[in-house]
Design an enzyme around this catalytic site. Structure first.
Site, PDB file in Angstrom:
ATOM      1  N   SER A 194      31.095  21.139  28.470  1.00 52.75           N
ATOM      2  CA  SER A 194      30.547  19.925  27.876  1.00 52.75           C
ATOM      3  C   SER A 194      30.948  18.660  28.626  1.00 52.75           C
ATOM      4  O   SER A 194      30.653  17.556  28.190  1.00 52.75           O
ATOM      5  CB  SER A 194      30.927  19.829  26.403  1.00 52.75           C
ATOM      6  OG  SER A 194      32.207  20.301  26.224  1.00 52.75           O
ATOM      7  N   THR A 214      34.158  15.996  24.695  1.00 52.09           N
ATOM      8  CA  THR A 214      34.233  14.944  25.714  1.00 52.09           C
ATOM      9  C   THR A 214      35.654  14.915  26.199  1.00 52.09           C
ATOM     10  O   THR A 214      36.571  15.089  25.390  1.00 52.09           O
ATOM     11  CB  THR A 214      33.930  13.564  25.070  1.00 52.09           C
ATOM     12  OG1 THR A 214      32.569  13.535  24.677  1.00 52.09           O
ATOM     13  CG2 THR A 214      34.200  12.419  26.026  1.00 52.09           C
ATOM     14  N   THR A 230      31.388  12.921  29.731  1.00 56.25           N
ATOM     15  CA  THR A 230      30.754  13.970  28.926  1.00 56.25           C
ATOM     16  C   THR A 230      29.328  14.218  29.396  1.00 56.25           C
ATOM     17  O   THR A 230      28.736  13.358  30.062  1.00 56.25           O
ATOM     18  CB  THR A 230      30.720  13.551  27.428  1.00 56.25           C
ATOM     19  OG1 THR A 230      30.220  14.630  26.631  1.00 56.25           O
ATOM     20  CG2 THR A 230      29.822  12.341  27.197  1.00 56.25           C
ATOM     21  N   ARG A 267      18.828   9.771  25.167  1.00 53.03           N
ATOM     22  CA  ARG A 267      19.911   9.592  24.192  1.00 53.03           C
ATOM     23  C   ARG A 267      21.230   9.296  24.912  1.00 53.03           C
ATOM     24  O   ARG A 267      21.611   9.973  25.860  1.00 53.03           O
ATOM     25  CB  ARG A 267      20.047  10.866  23.358  1.00 53.03           C
ATOM     26  CG  ARG A 267      21.166  10.821  22.299  1.00 53.03           C
ATOM     27  CD  ARG A 267      22.467  11.404  22.780  1.00 53.03           C
ATOM     28  NE  ARG A 267      23.449  11.526  21.697  1.00 53.03           N
ATOM     29  CZ  ARG A 267      24.729  11.841  21.870  1.00 53.03           C
ATOM     30  NH1 ARG A 267      25.197  12.057  23.078  1.00 53.03           N
ATOM     31  NH2 ARG A 267      25.544  11.942  20.853  1.00 53.03           N
ATOM     32  N   THR A 327      36.181  11.769  20.438  1.00 55.50           N
ATOM     33  CA  THR A 327      35.306  12.887  20.775  1.00 55.50           C
ATOM     34  C   THR A 327      34.637  13.361  19.489  1.00 55.50           C
ATOM     35  O   THR A 327      35.191  13.224  18.407  1.00 55.50           O
ATOM     36  CB  THR A 327      36.096  14.028  21.448  1.00 55.50           C
ATOM     37  OG1 THR A 327      35.198  15.106  21.748  1.00 55.50           O
ATOM     38  CG2 THR A 327      37.219  14.558  20.570  1.00 55.50           C
ATOM     39  N   GLY A 328      33.433  13.888  19.628  1.00 58.91           N
ATOM     40  CA  GLY A 328      32.740  14.377  18.443  1.00 58.91           C
ATOM     41  C   GLY A 328      31.307  13.879  18.400  1.00 58.91           C
ATOM     42  O   GLY A 328      30.719  13.581  19.441  1.00 58.91           O
TER      43      GLY A 328
HETATM   44  N1  ASP Z   1      30.948  12.219  21.759  1.00 56.33           N
HETATM   45  C1  ASP Z   1      30.095  12.879  22.692  1.00 56.33           C
HETATM   46  C2  ASP Z   1      28.670  12.523  22.423  1.00 56.33           C
HETATM   47  O1  ASP Z   1      28.279  12.449  21.279  1.00 56.33           O
HETATM   48  C3  ASP Z   1      30.266  14.343  22.730  1.00 56.33           C
HETATM   49  C4  ASP Z   1      31.540  14.906  22.150  1.00 56.33           C
HETATM   50  O2  ASP Z   1      32.606  14.359  22.279  1.00 56.33           O
HETATM   51  O3  ASP Z   1      31.519  15.956  21.533  1.00 56.33           O
HETATM   52  O4  ASP Z   1      27.943  12.367  23.370  1.00 56.33           O
END
Ligand code: ASP
Length: 351
Positions: free
Chosen positions: A75, A211, A229, A239, A262-263
């Site tokens: 990712s 990320t 990321t 996006r 992250t998320g």
């Molecule tokens: N925060 C990142 C995004 O939404 C991805 C992640 O950290 O899971 O692009």
């Protein structure tokens, strides 16, 4: 017997004291590298850069670039999270907590070293964020090569998704029904504006998101932070998530602290959690509590959101927090400071 019991008590107390001392040392020593997830090679690279006399920004850049090369968890970097057209695009940012300069790229195409390009935005422009094809053109001018970010793995994720009638996806209020079929979609006449937090939890989880977010604090207290990321899998082309947005994906202020998130960026970026965490630390809030407070704030609106935050203050104290959901009960992050002889994987229970 009584003497033996007393001795045992003393030994146990001594052990507790040693653990407490170790924790105190481990939690407040400089320099410090903290990063999201168990991306230990990135931590090690950042640490090595510092040891070799590199700056905090160098450490963040090289540490995150390590993940881009290693495709951490699929990712970060090339070959992961294909969008709806099968292409991998990258988001990254880097922030200097002394000057408050930020360099960021979003929706970057055909260039692998996204955080390297973000650094060049700081060094060679007066801008903060470059996006899309134009960001790629800028990267080429800065000497980065064009490369295909598609791999056999990302291709197979894409074709599997097509075979599953393009499920899951990020559309709503469209025809044909996006919960059953692929596009192209057209807008419906009737628009239901209520946010569907629950289905957002199904779309984005620990399995399809990550990320690298990194905070580096030098011996003198200088703070830098950054992220990299490939975003959300099957995203609608164009996006951009939270990661390249200052205050959302990461923030650094050498007078207060650093944080990174992250998320589910589509949700988290609405709350600027990294900025908010740094502001809590500026008011004297302990890093773990600062992280917890921003998670709780988002949770009030999105109880099931997938996300975690890391926080560190100017003394080298650090912490993390995550939102507990059925598939996500613990968050792993990496730490390196002088009290450790190697990158240390740490775990927090989600709240
Ligand atoms: N925060 C990142 C995004 O939404 C991805 C992640 O950290 O899971 O692009």
């Amino acid at each position: 017997m009584a003497a033996g019991g007393g001795l045992r008590f003393l030994l146990v107390a001594l052990r507790f004291l040693l653990v407490a001392l170790h924790m105190a040392a481990a939690s407040a020593a400089l320099p410090l590298v903290v990063n999201t997830w168990a991306f230990g090679k990135a931590t090690e690279t950042a640490w090595r850069v510092l040891q070799m006399g590199g700056s905090e920004l160098d450490a963040v850049e090289k540490g995150c670039a390590q993940c881009e090369m290693d495709q951490c968890d699929g990712s970060v970097g090339y070959g992961g999270s294909p969008d709806e057209s099968g292409e991998t695009t990258l988001d990254a940012m880097i922030m200097d907590g002394n000057t408050m300069e930020v360099g960021a790229v979003a929706d970057l195409r055909r260039v692998k070293n996204a955080i390297g390009v973000a650094r060049k935005v700081i060094e060679h422009t007066k801008h903060t964020l470059l996006v899309g094809e134009s960001a790629s053109l800028f990267a080429v001018r800065m000497g980065f090569p064009y490369e295909d970010l598609t791999t056999p793995k990302s291709l197979s994720m894409f074709s599997e998704w097509l075979n599953q009638s393009c499920q899951p996806n990020y559309w709503k209020n469209v025809v044909p029904d996006s919960s059953k079929s692929c596009g192209p979609y057209k807008k419906t006449e009737k628009v239901i504006c209520k946010e569907d937090w629950i289905s957002s939890q199904r779309r984005i989880s620990v399995h399809n998101h990550d990320t690298i977010g990194m905070i580096v604090i030098g011996e003198s207290g200088t703070i830098a932070s950054g992220t990299s990321t490939n975003g959300a899998i099957h995203k609608i082309p164009g996006r951009v998530g939270d990661s390249p947005i200052a205050g959302a994906g990461a923030y650094a202020d050498s007078t207060a602290g650093g944080a990174a998130a992250t998320g589910d960026g589509d949700i988290m970026m609405r709350f600027l959690p990294s900025y908010q965490a740094v502001e809590y630390m500026r008011m004297g809030t302990d890093p773990t509590v600062a992280c917890q407070k921003v998670i709780s704030r988002i949770r009030k609106y999105a109880p099931k959101f997938f996300g975690a935050v890391i926080c560190a203050n100017t003394t080298g104290s650090y912490g993390a927090a995550c939102n507990k959901t059925p598939g996500f009960t613990q968050f792993h992050f990496m730490v390196y400071n002088p009290s450790l002889s190697q990158p240390s994987e740490q775990v927090v229970d989600c709240i």
